[in-house]
Design an enzyme around this catalytic site. Structure first.
Site, mmCIF file in Angstrom:
data_model
loop_
_atom_site.group_PDB
_atom_site.id
_atom_site.type_symbol
_atom_site.label_atom_id
_atom_site.label_comp_id
_atom_site.label_asym_id
_atom_site.label_seq_id
_atom_site.Cartn_x
_atom_site.Cartn_y
_atom_site.Cartn_z
ATOM 1 N N ASP A 154 -4.519 -14.103 -6.033
ATOM 2 C CA ASP A 154 -5.316 -14.841 -7.016
ATOM 3 C C ASP A 154 -6.745 -15.061 -6.533
ATOM 4 O OD1 ASP A 154 -3.153 -14.985 -8.742
ATOM 5 O OD2 ASP A 154 -2.673 -17.079 -8.276
ATOM 6 N N HIS A 190 -3.641 -1.946 6.859
ATOM 7 C CA HIS A 190 -2.444 -2.210 7.657
ATOM 8 C C HIS A 190 -2.463 -1.260 8.838
ATOM 9 C CE1 HIS A 190 -0.702 -4.862 4.703
ATOM 10 N NE2 HIS A 190 -1.103 -3.991 3.790
ATOM 11 N N SER A 201 0.068 -0.499 10.885
ATOM 12 C CA SER A 201 1.253 0.363 10.815
ATOM 13 C C SER A 201 1.401 0.901 9.393
ATOM 14 C CB SER A 201 2.507 -0.426 11.206
ATOM 15 O OG SER A 201 2.792 -1.416 10.240
ATOM 16 N N GLU A 220 -7.730 -3.106 1.553
ATOM 17 C CA GLU A 220 -6.573 -3.626 2.283
ATOM 18 C C GLU A 220 -6.269 -2.677 3.436
ATOM 19 O OE1 GLU A 220 -1.877 -4.716 1.362
ATOM 20 O OE2 GLU A 220 -3.096 -3.772 -0.187
ATOM 21 N N ARG A 269 1.438 -7.914 21.242
ATOM 22 C CA ARG A 269 2.621 -7.981 20.384
ATOM 23 C C ARG A 269 3.029 -6.583 19.950
ATOM 24 N NH1 ARG A 269 2.431 -8.942 14.197
ATOM 25 N NH2 ARG A 269 4.649 -8.975 13.705
ATOM 26 N N ALA A 305 1.715 -10.284 7.190
ATOM 27 C CA ALA A 305 2.926 -10.658 6.447
ATOM 28 C C ALA A 305 2.623 -11.280 5.087
ATOM 29 C CB ALA A 305 3.779 -11.601 7.281
ATOM 30 N N HIS A 339 3.119 -9.395 1.611
ATOM 31 C CA HIS A 339 4.399 -9.292 0.919
ATOM 32 C C HIS A 339 4.836 -10.593 0.261
ATOM 33 C CE1 HIS A 339 4.119 -5.928 3.613
ATOM 34 N NE2 HIS A 339 4.217 -6.743 4.651
ATOM 35 N N ASN A 358 -6.683 -7.500 6.227
ATOM 36 C CA ASN A 358 -5.350 -7.184 6.713
ATOM 37 C C ASN A 358 -4.570 -8.483 6.579
ATOM 38 O OD1 ASN A 358 -2.969 -6.685 8.031
ATOM 39 N ND2 ASN A 358 -3.916 -5.571 9.727
ATOM 40 N N ARG A 397 8.714 -4.803 3.444
ATOM 41 C CA ARG A 397 7.289 -4.555 3.695
ATOM 42 C C ARG A 397 6.703 -3.501 2.754
ATOM 43 N NH1 ARG A 397 5.973 -7.063 8.611
ATOM 44 N NH2 ARG A 397 7.755 -7.301 10.007
ATOM 45 N N TYR A 407 1.784 -1.616 17.039
ATOM 46 C CA TYR A 407 0.405 -1.993 16.752
ATOM 47 C C TYR A 407 -0.615 -1.458 17.753
ATOM 48 C CZ TYR A 407 2.842 -5.110 13.601
ATOM 49 O OH TYR A 407 3.653 -5.611 12.616
ATOM 50 N N ARG A 445 8.549 1.118 7.362
ATOM 51 C CA ARG A 445 9.150 -0.040 8.035
ATOM 52 C C ARG A 445 10.218 -0.660 7.148
ATOM 53 N NH1 ARG A 445 4.881 -3.645 10.794
ATOM 54 N NH2 ARG A 445 6.784 -4.342 11.822
ATOM 55 N N PRO A 505 -1.788 -13.529 9.750
ATOM 56 C CA PRO A 505 -0.978 -14.071 10.837
ATOM 57 C C PRO A 505 -0.586 -13.049 11.889
ATOM 58 C CG PRO A 505 0.206 -14.202 8.736
ATOM 59 C CD PRO A 505 -1.156 -13.701 8.442
ATOM 60 N N ASN A 506 -0.604 -13.526 13.105
ATOM 61 C CA ASN A 506 -0.171 -12.812 14.310
ATOM 62 C C ASN A 506 -1.110 -11.700 14.757
ATOM 63 O OD1 ASN A 506 2.252 -14.348 14.689
ATOM 64 N ND2 ASN A 506 3.058 -13.278 12.901
#
Length: 146
Positions: A87, A100, A102, A98, A18, A77, A80, A74, A111, A23, A107, A10-11
């Protein structure tokens, strides 16, 4: 040609717009182009996806079971909160990295924990969008090692 799935949560469609202080200025299209170049140099093609919907990410992870050599994710959100994504990744035999943008550990405290990290073969955080290219190169190295 061998395929890598690169999945974005998301986002991330708002990259470049943003919170650029967190970012950066690169857009998701910039990230995709960099990933495609790095993957191509290693003999892979990229299937690049972004969704704000958890179920779409899960569907792509399930598709990767048969269509991908490895996954870069990535989860944003969902890192978390999503046991469902964890799963799905646990049911996928391919390597997972994985990413990220940032450093999630610098943070907010919520997070600092990622469900996804429990499954990931590597975690790259805090390297900006360059972390995606690091992930592509690492994933190709893992695949070459067998």
């Amino acid at each position: 040609m061998k395929r890598l799935f690169i999945l974005n949560g998301p986002n991330l469609n708002l990259l470049g717009h943003r919170e650029p202080e967190i970012y950066g200025a690169d857009t998701l299209a910039d990230v995709q182009a960099a990933c495609e170049a790095a993957a191509s140099a290693g003999g892979y093609e990229v299937s690049f996806h972004q969704s704000n919907a958890e179920h779409e990410l899960i569907d792509w992870i399930q598709q990767a079971r048969t269509d991908a050599a490895g996954i870069i994710i990535n989860p944003a959100a969902y890192s978390h909160t999503s046991v469902a994504i964890l799963d799905a990744l646990n049911a996928c035999p391919c390597p997972v990295i994985e990413v990220h943008i940032s450093n999630i550990h610098r943070r907010e405290s919520f997070r600092h924990h990622s469900f996804i990290s429990a499954r990931a073969d590597a975690v790259i955080a805090g390297c900006g969008t360059q972390g995606y290219v690091f992930a592509v190169n690492r994933l190709i190295s893992l695949l070459a090692a067998g």
